[in-house]
Scaffold this active site. Structure first.
Site, PDB file in Angstrom:
ATOM      1  N   PHE A  23       3.920   5.707   5.166  1.00  0.00           N
ATOM      2  CA  PHE A  23       3.416   4.720   6.071  1.00  0.00           C
ATOM      3  C   PHE A  23       1.966   4.854   5.499  1.00  0.00           C
ATOM      4  O   PHE A  23       1.384   5.916   4.883  1.00  0.00           O
ATOM      5  CB  PHE A  23       3.458   5.545   7.315  1.00  0.00           C
ATOM      6  CG  PHE A  23       2.955   7.257   7.437  1.00  0.00           C
ATOM      7  CD1 PHE A  23       1.672   7.658   7.377  1.00  0.00           C
ATOM      8  CD2 PHE A  23       4.406   7.945   7.330  1.00  0.00           C
ATOM      9  CE1 PHE A  23       1.483   9.140   7.335  1.00  0.00           C
ATOM     10  CE2 PHE A  23       4.089   9.285   7.288  1.00  0.00           C
ATOM     11  CZ  PHE A  23       2.818  10.051   7.259  1.00  0.00           C
ATOM     12  N   ALA A  57       0.988  -1.073   0.008  1.00  0.00           N
ATOM     13  CA  ALA A  57       0.170  -0.101   0.094  1.00  0.00           C
ATOM     14  C   ALA A  57       0.656   1.058   0.153  1.00  0.00           C
ATOM     15  O   ALA A  57       1.711   1.244  -0.703  1.00  0.00           O
ATOM     16  CB  ALA A  57      -1.031  -0.151   1.055  1.00  0.00           C
ATOM     17  N   CYS A  58       0.644   2.154   0.802  1.00  0.00           N
ATOM     18  CA  CYS A  58       1.523   3.488   0.818  1.00  0.00           C
ATOM     19  C   CYS A  58       2.659   3.439   1.119  1.00  0.00           C
ATOM     20  O   CYS A  58       3.557   4.350   0.752  1.00  0.00           O
ATOM     21  CB  CYS A  58       0.872   4.604   1.695  1.00  0.00           C
ATOM     22  SG  CYS A  58      -0.790   5.097   1.166  1.00  0.00           S
ATOM     23  N   SER A  59       3.168   2.394   1.634  1.00  0.00           N
ATOM     24  CA  SER A  59       4.547   2.069   1.950  1.00  0.00           C
ATOM     25  C   SER A  59       5.319   1.726   0.922  1.00  0.00           C
ATOM     26  O   SER A  59       6.424   1.000   0.943  1.00  0.00           O
ATOM     27  CB  SER A  59       4.779   1.469   3.324  1.00  0.00           C
ATOM     28  OG  SER A  59       4.142   2.160   4.338  1.00  0.00           O
ATOM     29  N   SER A 108       1.928   5.207  -2.269  1.00  0.00           N
ATOM     30  CA  SER A 108       3.325   5.004  -2.173  1.00  0.00           C
ATOM     31  C   SER A 108       4.083   6.058  -2.871  1.00  0.00           C
ATOM     32  O   SER A 108       5.420   6.257  -2.758  1.00  0.00           O
ATOM     33  CB  SER A 108       3.773   3.765  -2.804  1.00  0.00           C
ATOM     34  OG  SER A 108       3.546   3.659  -4.062  1.00  0.00           O
TER      35      SER A 108
END
Ligand code: COA
Length: 377
Positions: A362, A158-160, A337
Site C-alpha cells: 500500500f 508506487a509502493c503497490s 514496492s
C-alpha cells in the site's frame, strides 16, 4: 465461470546492494549538513528571515519508524554533507541501465528457485515506483538481457506496484494469453528521497525483488497458488513526486525544487491509509471465505513498524505471534514496492502444504493491493 487455469508463484528473488547506512551514520551526515546550512545563512537566521534547520536523531528514527539501517547503491554521495544524494556513474546507451542490472540479479534468483530457463518466460513486467527513463521500457531491456520471450512492459503504482503487477500477470495466465511471467521491482529509492529533509531523510533504501508466476500445473517444485488478488486506488496528494517529463517546460526549468523528490504528509498518510488497508484486507478475505484463523502468515508493505503492528492486529483480531507477520524494515527501511516481496521471499519457505498467507502492499496513489496465496508441496 471461473478460469480452469490457475496461477502460482513458483520463485522469488532479492537483490540487496552491498552498501549499508546505519541510523547513526545518517544522522551524523544530516546534522553536519544542517550545521553547514545554518552557518551559511547565519545572518538571515539572526534577522529572523530564515528558520534554522533542526538536528535529526537516531532514537527518533528507530522509535517513529522501526528502521535501523538501509541498503543503498551509493553510500558516499548520500553521506557527503556537501551533496546529500547518491552519485551514480553515467552509463552510455549500450551499457545495461542501473535498474535493469538490479532486476537481472533478482530475476536470476527467482528463475533458479523455479527451475526455469529465461527462454521459458513469456512476459516481464517491471513494476516500480520510479523508472530510470521513460522509454524504451526498462522491462524490454530486462527481457533482452535475460533472453526471455514474448513481451515486456513497465508499470508504476508506487509502493503497490508489485501486487498490482502480480495481479496483471496472474490474470494473463488465467486468461491463457501467457503461461509465465517475471514481475520485477527494482527500487532506487535513494535517488528520489530528499536526504536534506529531516522529516523523511531516514525513510527509504534500495533493493530489487522479483516474483516468477506460472500456471500451477507447470510448477516443478513447491509453489504458492494465487487464490485471489484485489487492487484498489483512491487519489491523494499526501505522497507525491513531481519529477515528470514536463519539468523542463516549467518557469524555473530543471531547478532542484523540493517537490521533485519524495514528498509526504506522514501523519495524514498514517491516518488515512491504515483504515483503507484494514478494510481492503478484511473484505478481500471475507469474499474469499478466508478467516483470520486460516492465515498462517501476512507479508505486509514495509513502511513503518507501528503501521504494520496495527494492520496485523486488525487482520488477525489479536497481536500477531512472532514470525506471523515478519518485518524486514529494520534492515532495509522502506523499499517501496519491494518491501512485502522481500518479506515474502525471506519468510515463506517454511510454510506447509495447504497453508494460507496474504501479501499486501500500500502507499502513494493512494493504492492498496492484496494477494491471497496457498502453499503447495
Ligand atoms: N529527528 C528528530 N525529530 C524529528 C525527526 C527526525 N528525523 N523527524 C521529525 N521529527 C520531529 C517532528 O518535527 C515533530 O516534532 P514536533 O512534535 O515538535 O512538531 C516530531 O518529531 C514528530 O514528527 P512526526 O512527523 O509527527 O512523526 P511521526 O510520528 O508521524 O513519524 C513518520 C514520522 C514519517 C515515520 C510517520 O509519519 C510515517 O511512517 N508515516 C507513514 C509513512 C508511509 O507509509 N509513507 C509511505 C511512503 S511510500
Amino acid at each position: 465461470m471461473p478460469s480452469p487455469m490457475r496461477a502460482a508463484i513458483t520463485g522469488s528473488g532479492v537483490f540487496t546492494p552491498s552498501q549499508v547506512i546505519t541510523n547513526d551514520e545518517l544522522v551524523v551526515a544530516f546534522n553536519a549538513y544542517s550545521d553547514r546550512q545554518n552557518a551559511l545563512h547565519a545572518d538571515a537566521i539572526a534577522a529572523g528571515t530564515r528558520t534554522p534547520l533542526p538536528q535529526s536523531s537516531a532514537e527518533f528514527i528507530k522509535s517513529a519508524s522501526g528502521i535501523e539501517q538501509r541498503y543503498v547503491l551509493d553510500k558516499a554521495g548520500v553521506l557527503d554533507p556537501d551533496r546529500m544524494y547518491p552519485k551514480l556513474a553515467e552509463r552510455d546507451d549500450d551499457t545495461p541501465s542501473q535498474m535493469a542490472e538490479m532486476a537481472i540479479a533478482a530475476c536470476t534468483e527467482a528463475l533458479a528457485q523455479a527451475g526455469l530457463q529465461p527462454g521459458q518466460i513469456d512476459a516481464v513486467i517491471c513494476a516500480a515506483s520510479n523508472h530510470e527513463r521513460a522509454y524504451p521500457a526498462i522491462a524490454i531491456e530486462i527481457q533482452q538481457l535475460l533472453g526471455t520471450g514474448g513481451f515486456a512492459f513497465d508499470m508504476n503504482v508506487a509502493c503497490s506496484s508489485a501486487t498490482f503487477g502480480i495481479q496483471a500477470a496472474a490474470d494473463m495466465i488465467r486468461s491463457g494469453s501467457i503461461r509465465s511471467a517475471l514481475v520485477v521491482n527494482p527500487e532506487i529509492c535513494s535517488a528520489h528521497l530528499e536526504w536534506r529533509d529531516r522529516d523523511c531523510h531516514f525513510i527509504f533504501g534500495d533493493v530489487a525483488t522479483a516474483t516468477l508466476i506460472e500456471r500451477s500445473e507447470d510448477a516443478t517444485g513447491p509453489y504458492f497458488e494465487i487464490k485471489s488478488t484485489r487492487c484498489a486506488t483512491d487519489f491523494s496528494n499526501n505522497i507525491r513526486n513531481n519529477n515528470g517529463f514536463l519539468r523542463r517546460s516549467r518557469p524555473d526549468g530543471v531547478a532542484d525544487r523540493r517537490d521533485m523528490q519524495f514528498m509526504q504528509n506522514g501523519r495524514k498518510v498514517f491516518k488515512e491509509v491504515l483504515p483503507m488497508v484494514a478494510d481492503h484486507i478484511a473484505s478481500h478475505m471475507s469474499d474469499n471465505g478466508v478467516e483470520a484463523s486460516d492465515l498462517k502468515r501476512i507479508w505486509l508493505h514495509q513502511a513503518n513498524k507501528s503501521m504494520n503492528d496495527f494492520i496485523g492486529r486488525k487482520v488477525l483480531g489479536r497481536t500477531p505471534e512472532p514470525g506471523e507477520q515478519p518485518n524486514i524494515l529494520q534492515d532495509y527501511a522502506n523499499t517501496s514496492s519491494a518491501g512485502s516481496i522481500i518479506a515474502f521471499s525471506k519468510y515463506s519457505n517454511d510454510l506447509k502444504d495447504g497453508d494460507t498467507g496474504l501479501i499486501c502492499s500500500f502507499g502513494a496513489g493512494y493504492s492498496v493491493g492484496s494477494v491471497i496465496v496457498e502453499k503447495h508441496g
